[in-house]
Design an enzyme around this catalytic site. Structure first.
Site, PDB file in Angstrom:
ATOM      1  N   ARG A 114       0.807  -1.239   0.000  1.00  0.00           N
ATOM      2  CA  ARG A 114       0.000   0.000   0.000  1.00  0.00           C
ATOM      3  C   ARG A 114       0.828   1.272   0.000  1.00  0.00           C
ATOM      4  NH1 ARG A 114      -3.472  -2.893   3.539  1.00  0.00           N
ATOM      5  NH2 ARG A 114      -5.217  -3.693   2.337  1.00  0.00           N
ATOM      6  N   LYS A 136       3.180  11.839 -10.895  1.00  0.00           N
ATOM      7  CA  LYS A 136       2.424  10.844 -11.672  1.00  0.00           C
ATOM      8  C   LYS A 136       3.323   9.629 -11.871  1.00  0.00           C
ATOM      9  CE  LYS A 136       0.294  13.849 -14.978  1.00  0.00           C
ATOM     10  NZ  LYS A 136      -0.136  13.811 -16.363  1.00  0.00           N
ATOM     11  N   GLU A 178      10.451  19.409 -23.771  1.00  0.00           N
ATOM     12  CA  GLU A 178       9.616  19.725 -22.595  1.00  0.00           C
ATOM     13  C   GLU A 178      10.008  21.079 -22.004  1.00  0.00           C
ATOM     14  OE1 GLU A 178       6.944  18.174 -21.583  1.00  0.00           O
ATOM     15  OE2 GLU A 178       7.125  16.150 -22.408  1.00  0.00           O
ATOM     16  N   LYS A 216       7.027  23.834 -13.592  1.00  0.00           N
ATOM     17  CA  LYS A 216       6.199  22.631 -13.442  1.00  0.00           C
ATOM     18  C   LYS A 216       5.670  22.521 -12.010  1.00  0.00           C
ATOM     19  CE  LYS A 216       5.380  17.892 -14.030  1.00  0.00           C
ATOM     20  NZ  LYS A 216       5.377  16.720 -14.830  1.00  0.00           N
ATOM     21  N   GLU A 226      -4.604  16.947 -11.254  1.00  0.00           N
ATOM     22  CA  GLU A 226      -4.911  17.230 -12.653  1.00  0.00           C
ATOM     23  C   GLU A 226      -6.399  17.423 -12.907  1.00  0.00           C
ATOM     24  OE1 GLU A 226      -3.517  14.329 -15.512  1.00  0.00           O
ATOM     25  OE2 GLU A 226      -2.604  15.970 -16.611  1.00  0.00           O
ATOM     26  N   ARG A 230      -3.600  22.207 -14.142  1.00  0.00           N
ATOM     27  CA  ARG A 230      -2.482  21.372 -14.585  1.00  0.00           C
ATOM     28  C   ARG A 230      -2.593  20.982 -16.057  1.00  0.00           C
ATOM     29  NH1 ARG A 230       0.275  16.774 -10.942  1.00  0.00           N
ATOM     30  NH2 ARG A 230       1.403  15.708 -12.554  1.00  0.00           N
ATOM     31  N   ASN A 234      -0.346  20.146 -20.738  1.00  0.00           N
ATOM     32  CA  ASN A 234      -0.586  19.245 -21.876  1.00  0.00           C
ATOM     33  C   ASN A 234      -0.410  19.924 -23.230  1.00  0.00           C
ATOM     34  OD1 ASN A 234      -1.162  17.078 -20.272  1.00  0.00           O
ATOM     35  ND2 ASN A 234      -3.315  17.636 -20.094  1.00  0.00           N
ATOM     36  N   HIS A 237       0.593  17.965 -26.225  1.00  0.00           N
ATOM     37  CA  HIS A 237       0.502  16.548 -25.859  1.00  0.00           C
ATOM     38  C   HIS A 237      -0.726  15.834 -26.410  1.00  0.00           C
ATOM     39  CE1 HIS A 237       3.893  17.429 -23.365  1.00  0.00           C
ATOM     40  NE2 HIS A 237       3.936  16.201 -22.885  1.00  0.00           N
ATOM     41  N   HIS A 241       0.827  12.840 -28.028  1.00  0.00           N
ATOM     42  CA  HIS A 241       0.546  11.477 -27.537  1.00  0.00           C
ATOM     43  C   HIS A 241      -0.027  10.609 -28.648  1.00  0.00           C
ATOM     44  CE1 HIS A 241       0.482  12.283 -22.948  1.00  0.00           C
ATOM     45  NE2 HIS A 241       1.602  11.724 -23.329  1.00  0.00           N
ATOM     46  N   HIS A 257       9.491  10.558 -26.793  1.00  0.00           N
ATOM     47  CA  HIS A 257       8.391  11.379 -26.273  1.00  0.00           C
ATOM     48  C   HIS A 257       8.539  12.851 -26.694  1.00  0.00           C
ATOM     49  CE1 HIS A 257       5.236  12.648 -23.534  1.00  0.00           C
ATOM     50  NE2 HIS A 257       6.057  13.540 -23.007  1.00  0.00           N
TER      51      HIS A 257
HETATM   52  N1  LIG Z   1       5.274  10.897 -14.904  1.00  0.00           N
HETATM   53  C1  LIG Z   1       5.277  11.939 -15.692  1.00  0.00           C
HETATM   54  O1  LIG Z   1       4.761  13.004 -15.355  1.00  0.00           O
HETATM   55  C2  LIG Z   1       5.964  11.845 -17.019  1.00  0.00           C
HETATM   56  C3  LIG Z   1       6.213  13.005 -17.759  1.00  0.00           C
HETATM   57  C4  LIG Z   1       6.898  12.895 -18.964  1.00  0.00           C
HETATM   58  C5  LIG Z   1       7.306  11.659 -19.421  1.00  0.00           C
HETATM   59  N2  LIG Z   1       7.029  10.545 -18.685  1.00  0.00           N
HETATM   60  C6  LIG Z   1       7.468   9.220 -19.144  1.00  0.00           C
HETATM   61  O2  LIG Z   1       8.891   9.191 -19.207  1.00  0.00           O
HETATM   62  C7  LIG Z   1       9.287   8.202 -20.144  1.00  0.00           C
HETATM   63  C8  LIG Z   1      10.398   8.746 -21.013  1.00  0.00           C
HETATM   64  O3  LIG Z   1      11.472   9.103 -20.193  1.00  0.00           O
HETATM   65  P1  LIG Z   1      12.942   9.293 -20.763  1.00  0.00           P
HETATM   66  O4  LIG Z   1      12.909  10.112 -21.969  1.00  0.00           O
HETATM   67  O5  LIG Z   1      13.774   9.730 -19.614  1.00  0.00           O
HETATM   68  O6  LIG Z   1      13.308   7.821 -21.275  1.00  0.00           O
HETATM   69  P2  LIG Z   1      14.082   6.564 -20.670  1.00  0.00           P
HETATM   70  O7  LIG Z   1      13.853   6.377 -19.238  1.00  0.00           O
HETATM   71  O8  LIG Z   1      13.735   5.448 -21.588  1.00  0.00           O
HETATM   72  O9  LIG Z   1      15.625   6.950 -20.885  1.00  0.00           O
HETATM   73  C9  LIG Z   1      16.122   7.125 -22.178  1.00  0.00           C
HETATM   74  C10 LIG Z   1      17.367   6.272 -22.439  1.00  0.00           C
HETATM   75  O10 LIG Z   1      18.487   6.893 -21.838  1.00  0.00           O
HETATM   76  C11 LIG Z   1      19.179   5.964 -21.017  1.00  0.00           C
HETATM   77  N3  LIG Z   1      19.793   6.763 -19.967  1.00  0.00           N
HETATM   78  C12 LIG Z   1      19.176   7.337 -18.923  1.00  0.00           C
HETATM   79  N4  LIG Z   1      20.015   8.137 -18.258  1.00  0.00           N
HETATM   80  C13 LIG Z   1      21.198   8.078 -18.895  1.00  0.00           C
HETATM   81  C14 LIG Z   1      22.446   8.711 -18.708  1.00  0.00           C
HETATM   82  N5  LIG Z   1      22.626   9.643 -17.750  1.00  0.00           N
HETATM   83  N6  LIG Z   1      23.455   8.398 -19.550  1.00  0.00           N
HETATM   84  C15 LIG Z   1      23.274   7.507 -20.555  1.00  0.00           C
HETATM   85  N7  LIG Z   1      22.106   6.898 -20.817  1.00  0.00           N
HETATM   86  C16 LIG Z   1      21.076   7.186 -19.989  1.00  0.00           C
HETATM   87  C17 LIG Z   1      18.139   4.986 -20.589  1.00  0.00           C
HETATM   88  O11 LIG Z   1      18.695   3.762 -20.209  1.00  0.00           O
HETATM   89  C18 LIG Z   1      17.315   4.869 -21.858  1.00  0.00           C
HETATM   90  O12 LIG Z   1      17.927   3.995 -22.756  1.00  0.00           O
HETATM   91  C19 LIG Z   1       8.041   7.812 -20.929  1.00  0.00           C
HETATM   92  O13 LIG Z   1       7.628   6.546 -20.498  1.00  0.00           O
HETATM   93  C20 LIG Z   1       7.023   8.872 -20.539  1.00  0.00           C
HETATM   94  O14 LIG Z   1       5.708   8.390 -20.566  1.00  0.00           O
HETATM   95  C21 LIG Z   1       6.376  10.627 -17.501  1.00  0.00           C
HETATM   96 ZN   LIG Z   2       5.539  15.254 -21.885  1.00  0.00          ZN
END
Ligand SMILES: NC(=O)c1ccc[n+]([C@@H]2O[C@H](COP(=O)([O-])OP(=O)(O)OC[C@H]3O[C@@H](n4cnc5c(N)ncnc54)[C@H](O)[C@@H]3O)[C@@H](O)[C@H]2O)c1
Ligand SMILES: [Zn+2]
Length: 357
Positions: A114, A136, A178, A216, A226, A230, A234, A237, A241, A257
């Protein structure tokens, strides 16, 4: 219990880890689990462990990198490992990685027994300014992005911009999209700064991260679940998306993304002229800047109907209506504007004609 208020965020090379070490020494966690993927294991974990003495003895849980692994099956594996290694409600999960790790690791922690405490140490620009901070968490389901998840804040977020040195340039640029979004919805001066910034060679990441996090956090603090305000986050997005989902469906999993969001922002800037009274010259400046920096998203002329259908099923839309967050000006967002399917198809076609073909 899951944390419901926004976390303290510490930004700074080494100073972030001094603060993390201090946090650990003033809390008595029974066990510590660090969730990594193979890239953050290699590039980021040694520095984290070196700078944060109180992490000594922590268990490392390594996951496979990639969006395709942000799924419930992987959560099940992590819940099992946590159970087998004796995690209890006084344990701490540390998510060391990009948005995939912070989304999945946050969800795992927020639901295990939990809800146990978690801390995010984001290592991509996207996670630093977006995924790791907003509360999130979640995973994808059958190509639907973030379909299952909960709102849960980390206890703390520690951001060390040094991690950006090993991040592939394409990933860095994805996060930069972003930052552009934050500027466009909140701060014209910040937008001017980003227009002058070469993301492949920026020296002031700390400043950029801090400004984006500030924007943010101010928005999410005012509307943690949201409901209303908030939604301005978007911008770009609704269409972005849809591009992401469409590419996942086509198994052309080559779209990041931020790349999808950059194309989405161009299309939604075009919509803003008609629906939010955005000045045409301002719109042209925004679309030119974005198109200059980000790779084009190349989709078929016949994709329009499917893209609109995806938008109708977006969890942020209801009653088959499609709503976008648009711009009345730079720093002047307008949330929840209902847009017609015809206009959506028209701007996506305009994007194809002007920027793709
Ligand atoms: N929760 C939220 O509010 C929110 C907001 C935006 C995006 N997201 C989510 O985030 C995800 C995308 O995140 P991302 O772009 O960070 O992708 P990711 O986590 O896939 O990382 C991108 C790549 O970089 C590598 N990597 C990470 N840090 C590194 C570093 N310092 N040096 C070398 N390689 C490194 C990772 O292993 C991966 O291969 C999506 O799933 C998206 O839906 C969530
Ligand atoms: Zn985004």
């Amino acid at each position: 219990m899951n944390q419901t208020s926004s976390p303290e965020i510490v930004i700074g090379a080494t100073s972030a880890f001094e603060a993390f070490d201090e946090f650990l020494s003033t809390h008595s966690f029974s066990r510590i689990f660090i969730v990594v993927d193979e890239n953050t294991l290699r590039h980021c974990l040694p520095r984290l462990m070196h700078e944060t003495a109180n992490l000594e003895g922590a268990e490392i849980i390594e996951l496979e990198s990639g969006e395709e692994n942000k799924v419930i099956d992987v959560c099940t594996q992590v819940w099992r490992v946590l159970g087998e290694l004796g995690a209890d409600r006084q344990s701490l999960v540390v998510n060391l990685g990009g948005g995939v790790i912070t989304d999945l690791g946050g969800f795992v922690a927020a639901t295990f027994k939990r809800g146990i405490a978690f801390v995010n140490v984001p290592t991509t620009l996207l996670a630093m300014i977006d995924a790791a901070c907003g509360g999130k968490t979640g995973v994808d389901l059958d190509h639907l992005k973030n379909e299952v998840g909960v709102f849960a804040y980390p206890r703390r977020v520690y951001i060390d911009p040094y991690f950006l040195h090993t991040l592939p340039k394409r990933e860095l640029l994805s996060g930069f999209a972003e930052a552009c979004k934050h500027a466009l919805i909140a701060d014209a001066a910040y937008w001017e700064l980003l227009c002058l910034t070469d993301p492949g060679n920026a020296e002031h990441w700390e400043h950029i991260i801090a400004r984006s996090v500030e924007i943010k956090q101010a928005i999410t603090d005012a509307d943690p679940f949201e409901k209303d305000l908030r939604r301005i986050l978007n911008f770009g997005h609704t269409i972005g998306h849809a591009f992401e989902t469409y590419f996942l469906e086509q198994s052309q999993n080559t779209l990041l993304h931020g790349e999808a969001v950059a194309a989405g922002m161009i299309c939604e800037t075009l919509l803003s002229v008609k629906y939010a009274g955005l000045d045409e010259e301002v719109a042209a400046q925004i679309t030119t800047q974005l198109a200059r920096r980000f790779p084009v998203v190349n989709f078929d002329a016949s994709a329009g109907e499917r893209l609109v259908e995806i938008m109708r099923h977006d969890k942020k839309n209801a009653d088959g209506k499609i709503k976008c967050s648009l711009l009345a000006g730079i720093g002047k967002p307008v949330a929840g504007v209902e847009v017609s399917a015809g206009d959506l198809i028209q701007v996506m076609n305009q994007y194809r004609l002007e920027f793709v073909i």
